[in-house]
Design an enzyme around this catalytic site. Structure first.
Site, PDB file in Angstrom:
ATOM      1  N   HIS A 375     -19.054   5.475  -2.509  1.00 18.71           N
ATOM      2  CA  HIS A 375     -17.714   5.024  -2.932  1.00 18.71           C
ATOM      3  C   HIS A 375     -17.709   4.202  -4.199  1.00 18.71           C
ATOM      4  CE1 HIS A 375     -15.414   6.174   0.699  1.00 18.71           C
ATOM      5  NE2 HIS A 375     -16.577   6.001   1.305  1.00 18.71           N
ATOM      6  N   ARG A 567      -7.520  -4.784  -5.750  1.00 19.47           N
ATOM      7  CA  ARG A 567      -8.418  -5.922  -5.903  1.00 19.47           C
ATOM      8  C   ARG A 567      -8.554  -6.294  -7.373  1.00 19.47           C
ATOM      9  NH1 ARG A 567     -11.163  -7.992  -1.212  1.00 19.47           N
ATOM     10  NH2 ARG A 567     -12.331  -9.170  -2.756  1.00 19.47           N
ATOM     11  N   LYS A 678      -0.551   6.809  -3.730  1.00 25.89           N
ATOM     12  CA  LYS A 678       0.589   6.248  -3.005  1.00 25.89           C
ATOM     13  C   LYS A 678       1.781   6.050  -3.937  1.00 25.89           C
ATOM     14  CE  LYS A 678      -2.862   4.188  -0.075  1.00 25.89           C
ATOM     15  NZ  LYS A 678      -3.743   3.033   0.150  1.00 25.89           N
TER      16      LYS A 678
HETATM   17  C1  OAK Z   1     -16.420  -1.374  -1.449  1.00 23.06           C
HETATM   18  C2  OAK Z   1     -17.648  -1.908  -1.193  1.00 23.06           C
HETATM   19  C3  OAK Z   1     -18.811  -1.259  -1.583  1.00 23.06           C
HETATM   20  C4  OAK Z   1     -18.705  -0.035  -2.225  1.00 23.06           C
HETATM   21  C5  OAK Z   1     -17.470   0.507  -2.481  1.00 23.06           C
HETATM   22  C6  OAK Z   1     -16.325  -0.157  -2.103  1.00 23.06           C
HETATM   23  C7  OAK Z   1     -14.983   0.394  -2.367  1.00 23.06           C
HETATM   24  O1  OAK Z   1     -13.992  -0.082  -1.839  1.00 23.06           O
HETATM   25  N1  OAK Z   1     -14.889   1.449  -3.171  1.00 23.06           N
HETATM   26  C8  OAK Z   1     -13.611   2.086  -3.398  1.00 23.06           C
HETATM   27  O2  OAK Z   1     -13.489   3.156  -2.472  1.00 23.06           O
HETATM   28  C9  OAK Z   1     -12.260   3.812  -2.550  1.00 23.06           C
HETATM   29  C10 OAK Z   1     -12.227   4.848  -1.464  1.00 23.06           C
HETATM   30  O3  OAK Z   1     -13.135   5.863  -1.722  1.00 23.06           O
HETATM   31  C11 OAK Z   1     -12.060   4.408  -3.936  1.00 23.06           C
HETATM   32  O4  OAK Z   1     -10.787   4.987  -4.008  1.00 23.06           O
HETATM   33  C12 OAK Z   1     -12.198   3.323  -5.005  1.00 23.06           C
HETATM   34  O5  OAK Z   1     -12.162   3.909  -6.292  1.00 23.06           O
HETATM   35  C13 OAK Z   1     -13.502   2.594  -4.825  1.00 23.06           C
HETATM   36  O6  OAK Z   1     -13.551   1.514  -5.728  1.00 23.06           O
END
Ligand code: OAK
Length: 833
Positions: A375, A567, A678
Site C-alpha cells: 500500500h 492525512r 469518493k
Molecule cells: C499505511 C501504513 C503503512 C503503509 C501504507 C499505509 C496506507 O494507508 N497507505 C494508503 O493505502 C491506501 C489504500 O490502498 C491508498 O489508497 C493510499 O494511497 C495509501 O497511501
C-alpha cells in the site's frame, strides 16, 4: 406500553411478513423492551444515547440471526473463505449502515418519528470506531462491505484497540492530541467470545527435543510469557443479502495463571500489575500513517493478532475438514500490507512444530494460502524489525525466518550465480549496520500473489520497490485498483443525490455501479441538471451550518467548496494548497477591485503526533485562516477552514458538499488514494496530478472533465536526477516569491517570526516533494478551475459525467477481481427465511 413481559428484541417475528403499521409498532415495542430489560431504564428517563443503544441492539439482533444462518450455510457448503488480515479497520459508524443494509432505514425513521424521536439525532450519538489511521484502514472496511454484498465467505481479522486514532484538538492553531475513549459508553456492535479464547506466547527460548516414538528431532518454544486473546465479533452486513460476515477483533488479556509464582510468594500487587502489561498489547492504535515505529509493543501487536487469527483459522478448518493438508484449498489469507506479514513465519511454526509437517509440505501450504497487498511506495514506510528485538520477542520465528532465507537465497544463487548485490537486496535480512528483518521481503517470499493498489502503483512496484522480486517471479504480480463501497459513500452519505439517481435510472447502481453510465443519457435534460445542482447546493448549506457550529466560521454556500481531506503528509502537499491560498490573498490585497470567483478552501486531516513538519502545516493553515478570514479587503470572497478531527463521520458530510477535490500529491508517491473516488462519486471535480488512481479516474471520466497539472513520475525523477534547484523557481516566479516572502515576514505568526522557518527551509533547500517545481502549473490550473466554475452549467455537466463514469471504482469490482484472480473463492448466498 407493555414493559413487564420480556419479548424477543428482533424486529420481525420468524416467517411472518408484517404490514407497515404492525412493523412500526413492533419496532417501538422492541426499543422500549431494550431500554427496560437490557439497559434498565424507564422510557421516562431515557436520553438520546439510550435510544441509540436500544436501536443498535435491535439492529444487532437481526444481524446476529442472519449471521448464525450464514455460518451454518458456509459450513454445510464447505466453502472456501477469505481471511482478510489487517492491523486497521476504519469501519465508521455502524447504525445507519446496518439499517440501510437491512432495508429498514425508512421504516425506522417513521417508527421513531412516531414516538417523537429523530433518527438523524440518534445516529449522531454513536461513537466513531476509529480503529485505523487512514487509507489502508478505510479500504479494509470498504472491502468487508463488498465481500458480504457479493456473498463471499469472509472474516476480517484485526485488533480491538481500546483507544483508536487520537482525537485531534486545535489549540491556538496547533494540533493537540487527546485520547480516543470510544468504548466509554460500551459498544453495542461487538460480542465478546471468551469461549474462542486462544493463548499466545512471547519471548523465552527454543530447545530441541525428541518426540515419543519419533526418530526426528523437533523444536519447541519455551515462552517467557503468555497472553490470552479474546475475540470480539462485529457482524458485517451486506446490501440486499441475507449473508452476514464477521469482523473478529482480538483483545489481549492476562493469562489465567498470569503470575501464580508472584501470588504464591504473597506478591498480590505485583501479580496484578503484571496483568496490565499483557493488556497493554491492544491498548492503543499507533497513530503513524506510512511511517514505521520500531517499537517493541507494535511488533507485539502485530504478532498477537496474527497468531490469534491463525489459531482461529486452524480451529475452524480442522472442524470442517479434519486435516491441514488441504488448508490452501479452503482458506485464502490476505495480508493488508506487511503489518500481518509475521503470519508467514507463524503458519510455518504451527505446521512444523505443532502439527508435525515436513518443511517442504508446510512451505507449499503457506505459500498457497497467503497473498500480499502493498500500500505504499514511501521508503520510510517499509517495515524492518531489528533482529535483536525480533529474537528477544519471537525466538522461534527468527529461526524459521533464517531457514526460509537460507533456502530462498540458495534458490536465487542457482538462478543468478554471480550476483551478490542481488542476493543482498533479496535477503530477508538487511545487513550492514544493525541487522534487520525485512517484512516486505518475507511477505513476498511467503505469498503466491503480490499486488499493488492502482495501475501506476503496481508498475512502480515492479520497476522499483519490488523489482528484484518481480524479475524472479513476474507471474506472482498483479494490479488490483482500489475501490470504495457505494453504499456508505453515496447511498448513505448523500441520500438526496442517491434518490435523484434512483428516480432517474433505477436503483441497480447500488450493487452495480457501472449502471451510473445511464445518467449520461440525461445530461441534456435541464430539469435533471437543475435538480442535480440544487442537491449540491443543499448539501453545501448543510455543511456550512456544520462548519459554523464546529469552528464558528461563516462560509458562503454559493462559493466554490475546494476541499482537501486526508492525512497530513508532505507528499500529499497540503502545503502547496496553502501556498495557493496565500497567493489568492496576495492578489486581493494588491488589486482589491479585481473580479474573483469566491472560494471556501476546506482542510481536514490528522498529523502523526511525532511528525513536526506535518504539524507545522496544520498550524500554517490555521494561521492563514485567521488572517484571510478576518481581512475586510477579502470581503468574504475567500475563506479558509481547518475542520478539526477529520474522521469517517465527518467525511460523510464533506464529500457530498464538495465542488473541487484536491488530489495533488507529488507524482509517483500516492499509491492509489480512495478519497479521490469518493469525491468524484459525489459529483466533485478533481484537480490532480498523474498519481495513484488519479490516472485511472481521469481515463474513466475523460480528460475534459478532470483538471490535470504537474510533473509526471518520470519528470519528477528526471528533475531530481539532474539536481532540482528550488531557488530558481523562487527567483523567476514573482507570485511564488511574494507568497514565501509573506510567510517569512511573519504576517501569519505575529510575535513568532521564525515559526514557519522550517517550512521555508524545506521548500528552498531541497524541496523533496517538488512543491516549488509544480507551483506555477498548479496556480494556473486553479485559474482554469475558477473560470470553469463561473460557467455553472458547464460545471454541472462535468460533475454529472464524473459520477456517471466512476463505476470502475466500486469496491465490488475490486473484490470480484481479488476473488477471481487471487483468492479463487465463490459466492455462497444464504437462503432467505
Ligand atoms: C499505511 C501504513 C503503512 C503503509 C501504507 C499505509 C496506507 O494507508 N497507505 C494508503 O493505502 C491506501 C489504500 O490502498 C491508498 O489508497 C493510499 O494511497 C495509501 O497511501
Amino acid at each position: 406500553s407493555n414493559t413487564t413481559t420480556e419479548v424477543p428484541l428482533s424486529l420481525e417475528s420468524a416467517g411472518v411478513a408484517l404490514d407497515a403499521e404492525a412493523q412500526v409498532s413492533q419496532i417501538q415495542q422492541a426499543l422500549v423492551n431494550n431500554l427496560y430489560w437490557v439497559q434498565g431504564k424507564d422510557e421516562q428517563f431515557a436520553n438520546a444515547h439510550d435510544y441509540y443503544t436500544a436501536l443498535a441492539h435491535s439492529v444487532r439482533n437481526q444481524l446476529l440471526q442472519k449471521r448464525i444462518r450464514t455460518a451454518k450455510t458456509y459450513a454445510q457448503e464447505r466453502a472456501k473463505t477469505v481471511y482478510y488480515m489487517s492491523a486497521e479497520f476504519l469501519m465508521g459508524r455502524q447504525l445507519g449502515n446496518g439499517l440501510i443494509n437491512l432495508g429498514l432505514y425508512d421504516t425506522m425513521r417513521h417508527a421513531l418519528a412516531d414516538c417523537g424521536l429523530d433518527l438523524d439525532e440518534l445516529l449522531e450519538r454513536e461513537a466513531e470506531p476509529g480503529l485505523g489511521n487512514g487509507g489502508l484502514g478505510r479500504l479494509a472496511a470498504c472491502f468487508m462491505d463488498s465481500l458480504t454484498t457479493l456473498n463471499l465467505p469472509a472474516v476480517g481479522y484485526g485488533i480491538r484497540y481500546e483507544f483508536g486514532i487520537f482525537t485531534q484538538l486545535i489549540r491556538q492553531g496547533h494540533q493537540v492530541e487527546a485520547p480516543d475513549k470510544w468504548l466509554s459508553y460500551g459498544n453495542p456492535w461487538e460480542i465478546a467470545r471468551p469461549d474462542y479464547r486462544v493463548e499466545i506466547k512471547f519471548g523465552g527460548h527454543t530447545e530441541v527435543y525428541k518426540k515419543d516414538g519419533d526418530d526426528d528431532y523437533q523444536v519447541r518454544w519455551i515462552p517467557a510469557q503468555t497472553v490470552i486473546g479474546i475475540p470480539h465479533d462485529v457482524p458485517v452486513p451486506g446490501y440486499g443479502t441475507e449473508n452476514v460476515n464477521l469482523l473478529r477483533l482480538w483483545k489481549a488479556e492476562a493469562g489465567e495463571a498470569f503470575d501464580l509464582d508472584a501470588f504464591n510468594a504473597g506478591d498480590y500487587f505485583g501479580a496484578v500489575a503484571n496483568k496490565m502489561i499483557s493488556e497493554n498489547i491492544t491498548k492503543v492504535l499507533y497513530p503513524n500513517d506510512e511511517t514505521r515505529q520500531g517499537k517493541e509493543l507494535r511488533l507485539q501487536q502485530q504478532y498477537f493478532f496474527v497468531a490469534c487469527s491463525l489459531q482461529d483459522i486452524i480451529r475452524l478448518h480442522l472442524r470442517d475438514h479434519g486435516s491441514l493438508e488441504n488448508l490452501a484449498e479452503f482458506a485464502a489469507i490476505q495480508l493488508n500490507d506487511t503489518h500481518p506479514a509475521i503470519g508467514v513465519a507463524e503458519l510455518m511454526r504451527l505446521l512444523i512444530d505443532e502439527y508435525n509437517f515436513e518443511w517442504a509440505a508446510a512451505w507449499q501450504i503457506t505459500q498457497r494460502t497467503f497473498g500480499y497487498t502493498n500500500h505504499t511506495l514511501m521508503p520510510e514506510a517499509l517495515e524492518k524489525w531489528s533482529v535483536d528485538l525480533f529474537g528477544k520477542l519471537l525466538p522461534r520465528h527468527l529461526e524459521i525466518i533464517y531457514e526460509i532465507n537460507h533456502r530462498f537465497l540458495a534458490q536465487v544463487k542457482l538462478r543468478y550465480p554471480n550476483d551478490p548485490d542481488r542476493l543482498e537486496r533479496l535477503s530477508l535480512i538487511e545487513e550492514g549496520g544493525e541487522r534487520r528483518v525485512r517484512m516486505a521481503n518475507l511477505a513476498c517470499v511467503g505469498s503466491h500473489a503480490i499486488n499493488g493498489v492502482a495501475a501506476l502503483h503496481t508498475e512502480l512496484l515492479k520497476q522499483e520497490v519490488l523489482q528484484d522480486f518481480y524479475e524472479l517471479w513476474p507471474d506472482k504480480f498483479s494490479n488490483k485498483t482500489n475501490g470504495i463501497t457505494p453504499r456508505r459513500w453515496l447511498l448513505q452519505c448523500n441520500p438526496r443525490l442517491a434518490q435523484l439517481i434512483s428516480e432517474t435510472i433505477g436503483d441497480s447502481w447500488i450493487t452495480n455501479l457501472d449502471d451510473l453510465k445511464q445518467l449520461e443519457a440525461h445530461l441534456d435534460n435541464e430539469v435533471f441538471r437543475h435538480a442535480w445542482q440544487a442537491i449540491k447546493q443543499e448539501n453545501k448549506w448543510s455543511l456550512a451550518r456544520y462548519i459554523h457550529d464546529t469552528v464558528g466560521i461563516k462560509v458562503n454556500p454559493d462559493s466554490m467548496f475546494d476541499v482537501q481531506i486526508k492525512r497530513i503528509h508532505e507528499y500529499k502537499r497540503q502545503l502547496m494548497n496553502v501556498l495557493h491560498v496565500i497567493t489568492l490573498y496576495n492578489r486581493m490585497v494588491q488589486n482589491p477591485g479585481d473580479h474573483v470567483v469566491p472560494r471556501t478552501v476546506i482542510f481536514g486531516g490528522k498529523a502523526a503526533p511525532g511528525y513536526a513538519m506535518a504539524k507545522l502545516v496544520v498550524k500554517l493553515v490555521n494561521a492563514v485562516a485567521d488572517v484571510v478570514n478576518n481581512d475586510p479587503i477579502v470581503a468574504g470572497r475567500l475563506k479558509v477552514v481547518f475542520l478539526p478531527n477529520y474522521n469517517v463521520s465527518q467525511a460523510q458530510r464533506l464529500f457530498p458538499a464538495s465542488d473541487l477535490s484536491e488530489q495533488i500529491s507529488t507524482a509517483g508517491m500516492e499509491a492509489s488514494g480512495t478519497g479521490n473516488m469518493k469525491f468524484a462519486l459525489n459529483g466533485a471535480l478533481t484537480i490532480g496530478t498523474l498519481d495513484g488512481a488519479n490516472v485511472e479516474i481521469r481515463e474513466e471520466v475523460g480528460a475534459d472533465n478532470f483538471f490535470l497539472f504537474g510533473l509526471t513520475t518520470e519528470q519528477v525523477a528526471a528533475c531530481k536526477a539532474v539536481g532540482h534547484n528550488p531557488w530558481c523557481y523562487y527567483d523567476t516566479n514573482p507570485e511564488l516569491k511574494r507568497t514565501l516572502d509573506v510567510i517569512a515576514s511573519g504576517l501569519f505568526s505575529p510575535g513568532e517570526p521564525d515559526l514557519f522557518l522550517p517550512i521555508l527551509d524545506s521548500l528552498l533547500v531541497d524541496d523533496p516533494y517538488m512543491v516549488m517545481a509544480d507551483f506555477a502549473a498548479y496556480v494556473q490550473c486553479q485559474e482554469h478551475v475558477s473560470r470553469t466554475y463561473e460557467d455553472r452549467d458547464r460545471w454541472v455537466r462535468m460533475a454529472i459525467l464524473n459520477t456517471a463514469r466512476i463505476g470502475k471504482f466500486s469496491a465490488d469490482r475490486t473484490i470480484a477481481d481479488y476473488a477471481r484472480e487471487i483468492w479463487k473463492v465463490k459466492a455462497v448466498p444464504v437462503a432467505g427465511e
